[in-house]
Design a protein around this motif. Structure first.
Motif, PDB file in Angstrom:
ATOM      1  N   ASN A   1     -18.954  81.282 -66.395  1.00  0.00           N
ATOM      2  CA  ASN A   1     -17.754  81.127 -67.219  1.00  0.00           C
ATOM      3  C   ASN A   1     -17.578  79.637 -67.483  1.00  0.00           C
ATOM      4  O   ASN A   1     -17.287  78.868 -66.573  1.00  0.00           O
ATOM      5  CB  ASN A   1     -16.536  81.707 -66.493  1.00  0.00           C
ATOM      6  CG  ASN A   1     -15.308  81.774 -67.380  1.00  0.00           C
ATOM      7  OD1 ASN A   1     -15.238  81.107 -68.401  1.00  0.00           O
ATOM      8  ND2 ASN A   1     -14.324  82.571 -66.979  1.00  0.00           N
ATOM      9  N   HIS A   2     -17.750  79.235 -68.738  1.00  0.00           N
ATOM     10  CA  HIS A   2     -17.693  77.813 -69.088  1.00  0.00           C
ATOM     11  C   HIS A   2     -16.289  77.309 -69.365  1.00  0.00           C
ATOM     12  O   HIS A   2     -16.102  76.115 -69.611  1.00  0.00           O
ATOM     13  CB  HIS A   2     -18.567  77.546 -70.322  1.00  0.00           C
ATOM     14  CG  HIS A   2     -20.018  77.815 -70.109  1.00  0.00           C
ATOM     15  ND1 HIS A   2     -20.573  79.067 -70.267  1.00  0.00           N
ATOM     16  CD2 HIS A   2     -21.037  76.989 -69.735  1.00  0.00           C
ATOM     17  CE1 HIS A   2     -21.879  79.007 -70.011  1.00  0.00           C
ATOM     18  NE2 HIS A   2     -22.182  77.773 -69.691  1.00  0.00           N
TER      19      HIS A   2
ATOM     20  N   ALA B   1     -23.656  85.161 -63.612  1.00  0.00           N
ATOM     21  CA  ALA B   1     -22.597  85.035 -64.615  1.00  0.00           C
ATOM     22  C   ALA B   1     -22.091  83.596 -64.627  1.00  0.00           C
ATOM     23  O   ALA B   1     -21.997  82.954 -63.581  1.00  0.00           O
ATOM     24  CB  ALA B   1     -21.454  85.990 -64.313  1.00  0.00           C
TER      25      ALA B   1
ATOM     26  N   TYR C   1     -20.391  89.899 -65.036  1.00  0.00           N
ATOM     27  CA  TYR C   1     -19.046  89.356 -64.781  1.00  0.00           C
ATOM     28  C   TYR C   1     -18.024  90.483 -64.668  1.00  0.00           C
ATOM     29  O   TYR C   1     -17.235  90.540 -63.721  1.00  0.00           O
ATOM     30  CB  TYR C   1     -18.690  88.415 -65.934  1.00  0.00           C
ATOM     31  CG  TYR C   1     -17.456  87.574 -65.748  1.00  0.00           C
ATOM     32  CD1 TYR C   1     -17.498  86.404 -64.995  1.00  0.00           C
ATOM     33  CD2 TYR C   1     -16.259  87.911 -66.368  1.00  0.00           C
ATOM     34  CE1 TYR C   1     -16.377  85.595 -64.856  1.00  0.00           C
ATOM     35  CE2 TYR C   1     -15.128  87.118 -66.243  1.00  0.00           C
ATOM     36  CZ  TYR C   1     -15.199  85.958 -65.489  1.00  0.00           C
ATOM     37  OH  TYR C   1     -14.076  85.169 -65.352  1.00  0.00           O
TER      38      TYR C   1
ATOM     39  N   THR D   1     -16.329  79.765 -62.345  1.00  0.00           N
ATOM     40  CA  THR D   1     -16.637  81.186 -62.495  1.00  0.00           C
ATOM     41  C   THR D   1     -16.051  81.985 -61.334  1.00  0.00           C
ATOM     42  O   THR D   1     -15.415  83.025 -61.530  1.00  0.00           O
ATOM     43  CB  THR D   1     -18.158  81.395 -62.547  1.00  0.00           C
ATOM     44  OG1 THR D   1     -18.702  80.638 -63.636  1.00  0.00           O
ATOM     45  CG2 THR D   1     -18.508  82.864 -62.731  1.00  0.00           C
TER      46      THR D   1
ATOM     47  N   VAL E   1     -18.302  84.963 -71.667  1.00  0.00           N
ATOM     48  CA  VAL E   1     -18.993  84.554 -70.441  1.00  0.00           C
ATOM     49  C   VAL E   1     -20.473  84.890 -70.535  1.00  0.00           C
ATOM     50  O   VAL E   1     -20.850  85.966 -71.025  1.00  0.00           O
ATOM     51  CB  VAL E   1     -18.373  85.281 -69.226  1.00  0.00           C
ATOM     52  CG1 VAL E   1     -19.148  84.957 -67.949  1.00  0.00           C
ATOM     53  CG2 VAL E   1     -16.910  84.889 -69.074  1.00  0.00           C
ATOM     54  N   SER E   2     -21.320  83.974 -70.089  1.00  0.00           N
ATOM     55  CA  SER E   2     -22.760  84.251 -70.047  1.00  0.00           C
ATOM     56  C   SER E   2     -23.008  85.381 -69.048  1.00  0.00           C
ATOM     57  O   SER E   2     -22.461  85.368 -67.943  1.00  0.00           O
ATOM     58  CB  SER E   2     -23.528  83.003 -69.615  1.00  0.00           C
ATOM     59  OG  SER E   2     -23.336  81.943 -70.530  1.00  0.00           O
ATOM     60  N   HIS E   3     -23.832  86.358 -69.452  1.00  0.00           N
ATOM     61  CA  HIS E   3     -24.091  87.557 -68.632  1.00  0.00           C
ATOM     62  C   HIS E   3     -22.780  88.282 -68.341  1.00  0.00           C
ATOM     63  O   HIS E   3     -22.470  88.629 -67.208  1.00  0.00           O
ATOM     64  CB  HIS E   3     -24.792  87.185 -67.320  1.00  0.00           C
ATOM     65  CG  HIS E   3     -26.094  86.466 -67.503  1.00  0.00           C
ATOM     66  ND1 HIS E   3     -27.200  87.046 -68.088  1.00  0.00           N
ATOM     67  CD2 HIS E   3     -26.459  85.199 -67.191  1.00  0.00           C
ATOM     68  CE1 HIS E   3     -28.192  86.173 -68.121  1.00  0.00           C
ATOM     69  NE2 HIS E   3     -27.768  85.050 -67.590  1.00  0.00           N
ATOM     70  N   TRP E   4     -22.014  88.550 -69.397  1.00  0.00           N
ATOM     71  CA  TRP E   4     -20.692  89.142 -69.219  1.00  0.00           C
ATOM     72  C   TRP E   4     -20.702  90.529 -68.566  1.00  0.00           C
ATOM     73  O   TRP E   4     -19.750  90.869 -67.864  1.00  0.00           O
ATOM     74  CB  TRP E   4     -19.932  89.181 -70.548  1.00  0.00           C
ATOM     75  CG  TRP E   4     -20.480  90.088 -71.604  1.00  0.00           C
ATOM     76  CD1 TRP E   4     -21.317  89.755 -72.613  1.00  0.00           C
ATOM     77  CD2 TRP E   4     -20.218  91.488 -71.748  1.00  0.00           C
ATOM     78  NE1 TRP E   4     -21.606  90.847 -73.390  1.00  0.00           N
ATOM     79  CE2 TRP E   4     -20.944  91.927 -72.886  1.00  0.00           C
ATOM     80  CE3 TRP E   4     -19.455  92.418 -71.043  1.00  0.00           C
ATOM     81  CZ2 TRP E   4     -20.932  93.254 -73.318  1.00  0.00           C
ATOM     82  CZ3 TRP E   4     -19.440  93.747 -71.469  1.00  0.00           C
ATOM     83  CH2 TRP E   4     -20.162  94.149 -72.592  1.00  0.00           C
TER      84      TRP E   4
END
Length: 371
Positions: A312-313, A310, A331, A233, A325-328
Motif C-alpha cells: 500500500n503506497h 501486498a 491485501y 501496509t 494496492v499492489s497485489h490487492w
C-alpha cells in the motif's frame, strides 16, 4: 474517608461496568454521525480520484463539489472529535450525576489533547466522577449556600482537580510511552519485514486510535517519504480489521452481545470499511479482554499482507483505496482473514449472560448528594 459505595449500593465492579456502558451509550450517536459523514465525503472524493480529501488544499479546489466534500470530511471529523469528551463526561455522570458531567468532559478533552487516546478518556471519566463524589461527601455548605454546590463548587473544583491529575499524573507518562514507541518502531524498520508487520499491526490494534496506535501509524506514514512501504501496509490493514471483525461478529452471533453492542456493531462495520479504527472502541470499553483478540487478529492480518507481497503506497485504509494496492487480492484476503480471527475470537469474550437483554445500560446509577 468517604465511602463511595453504601451497603445497599452496587458493587464496585458493577458500578464500573455501568459507568462504562453509560459512557459508550452516549458516545455512539457522535461516532455514528461522524463515521457516516466522513464516509460520504471519502467515497465521493474517490470518484474524483482524490485519496486525501481531508487535505486543506481541497478547500480551495476549482470544483465546488470537491470543496463541499472537503467540508463534509471536516464536519465528520468534528463529530468524532467529541467522542472522548463525551465518553469521559458520561462515565463521570454515571458515578457522580450531573455535577460530574463538566469535569468528565473537560478531562476527556484534555486526554485527547495530551494524546492519551480512549484509555486516557476512560481514566479521566473515573477520576472526575470519584473526585466529584468525594467533594460531595467532604464539602459541607451552610444551608443558605447549599444550592451553589451542584452548580459551582462541584463543577469548578472537580474540573480543576481532574485536570491536575490528568496533566501531571496520567498525561506525562503516556506521552513518554508514545514517544519511546515511535523511536523503537523506527529502529525496527530494517528488521525482518514479517516480524515488523506483526509488531505494527499489533500496536495498531491495541488501543484503537490511542497513543500506541498513533505511534505505529504516525511512524509508518513518516517512513513513506523514505520509500519504506511495509510498515504503512501493515498499519493500514490493521486499522480496519478490529471494527470489521467485531461488526461482523454482532451480525453472525447477535445473541452473544448486549443490545448496546449490537447497535455499535452496525456502526463498527461501516467505520472499518472507511478506515476508522475507533469503531471497535465500544467493545474494548465493554470488555477489555477483547483487546487481546484485536491484537492477535491485527498482527496476523498485517504480517500476512506484507509477507505475501501486498504493498500500500498511500496512507489509505478504507475500501475505496483497496484496488490501488499492489497485489490487492492478497491485501483483501489478509483483511478478511484478520477480521475472521477477531469475529471468531470474540466468542471467547462475549457471552449472552454478560449483560441481560432487559438491562438499561444507558441509565446512570442514582446519586444522592450529601446534605
Amino acid at each position: 474517608m468517604a465511602k463511595f459505595n453504601g451497603g445497599s449500593g452496587p458493587s464496585a465492579g458493577t458500578e464500573i461496568k455501568n459507568a462504562i456502558m453509560t459512557g459508550v451509550s452516549w458516545m455512539l450517536p457522535f461516532v455514528i454521525a461522524g463515521a457516516v459523514i466522513m464516509g460520504i465525503a471519502r467515497i465521493g472524493a474517490s470518484m474524483y480520484g482524490i485519496d486525501n480529501i481531508w487535505d486543506a488544499s481541497h478547500g480551495e479546489a476549482a470544483s465546488v463539489v470537491v470543496q463541499l466534500l472537503h467540508k463534509f470530511d471536516g464536519f465528520g471529523g468534528m463529530a468524532l472529535s467529541l467522542m472522548l469528551p463525551v465518553v469521559a463526561g458520561y462515565i463521570s455522570f454515571a458515578i457522580a450525576n450531573k455535577p460530574g458531567l463538566a469535569p468528565g468532559m473537560v478531562g476527556g478533552l484534555l486526554a485527547s489533547n495530551l494524546g492519551t487516546g480512549f484509555l486516557g478518556a476512560l481514566a479521566a471519566g473515573f477520576v472526575a466522577g470519584y473526585i466529584v463524589r468525594a467533594l460531595t461527601t467532604w464539602v459541607r455548605l451552610p444551608k443558605a449556600l447549599a444550592s451553589a454546590g451542584p452548580i459551582f463548587i462541584l463543577p469548578v473544583g472537580g474540573t480543576l482537580l481532574t485536570c491536575l491529575v490528568m496533566a501531571f499524573i496520567i498525561g506525562t507518562p503516556l506521552a513518554a510511552l508514545n514517544h519511546g514507541m515511535e523511536n523503537w518502531l523506527l529502529a525496527m524498520s530494517g528488521a525482518n519485514k514479517i516480524i515488523l508487520a506483526a509488531v505494527v499491526g499489533g500496536m495498531v490494534g491495541f488501543d484503537l486510535g490511542g497513543p500506541v496506535n498513533k505511534a505505529a501509524v504516525t511512524t509508518a506514514m513518516a517512513l513513506l517519504a523514505s520509500g519504506i512501504y511495509d510498515p504503512n501496509t501493515a498499519a493500514q490493514v490493521a486499522i480496519i480489521v478490529p471494527p470489521i471483525g467485531l461488526g461482523v461478529a454482532t451480525l453472525l452471533w447477535a445473541k452473544r452481545f448486549p443490545a448496546s453492542l449490537r447497535e455499535a456493531g452496525k456502526a463498527s462495520t461501516l467505520m472499518g470499511l472507511i478506515g476508522v479504527s475507533e469503531g471497535a472502541i465500544p467493545f474494548a470499553l465493554a470488555n477489555p479482554k477483547i483487546i487481546i483478540i484485536n491484537v492477535l487478529g491485527s498482527a496476523t492480518s498485517a504480517a500476512m499482507a506484507v509477507g505475501l507481497g501486498a504493498v500500500n503506497h498511500a496512507p489509505i485504509s478504507g475500501f475505496y483505496g483497496w484496488l490501488a494496492v499492489s497485489h490487492w487480492p492478497v491485501y483483501v484476503l489478509s483483511i478478511a482473514s484478520g477480521s475472521a480471527i477477531i469475529a471468531v475470537g470474540s466468542l471467547l469474550v462475549f457471552r449472552s449472560e454478560n449483560e441481560p437483554e432487559n438491562k438499561p445500560v444507558a441509565a446512570a446509577p442514582k446519586f444522592k448528594a450529601g446534605r
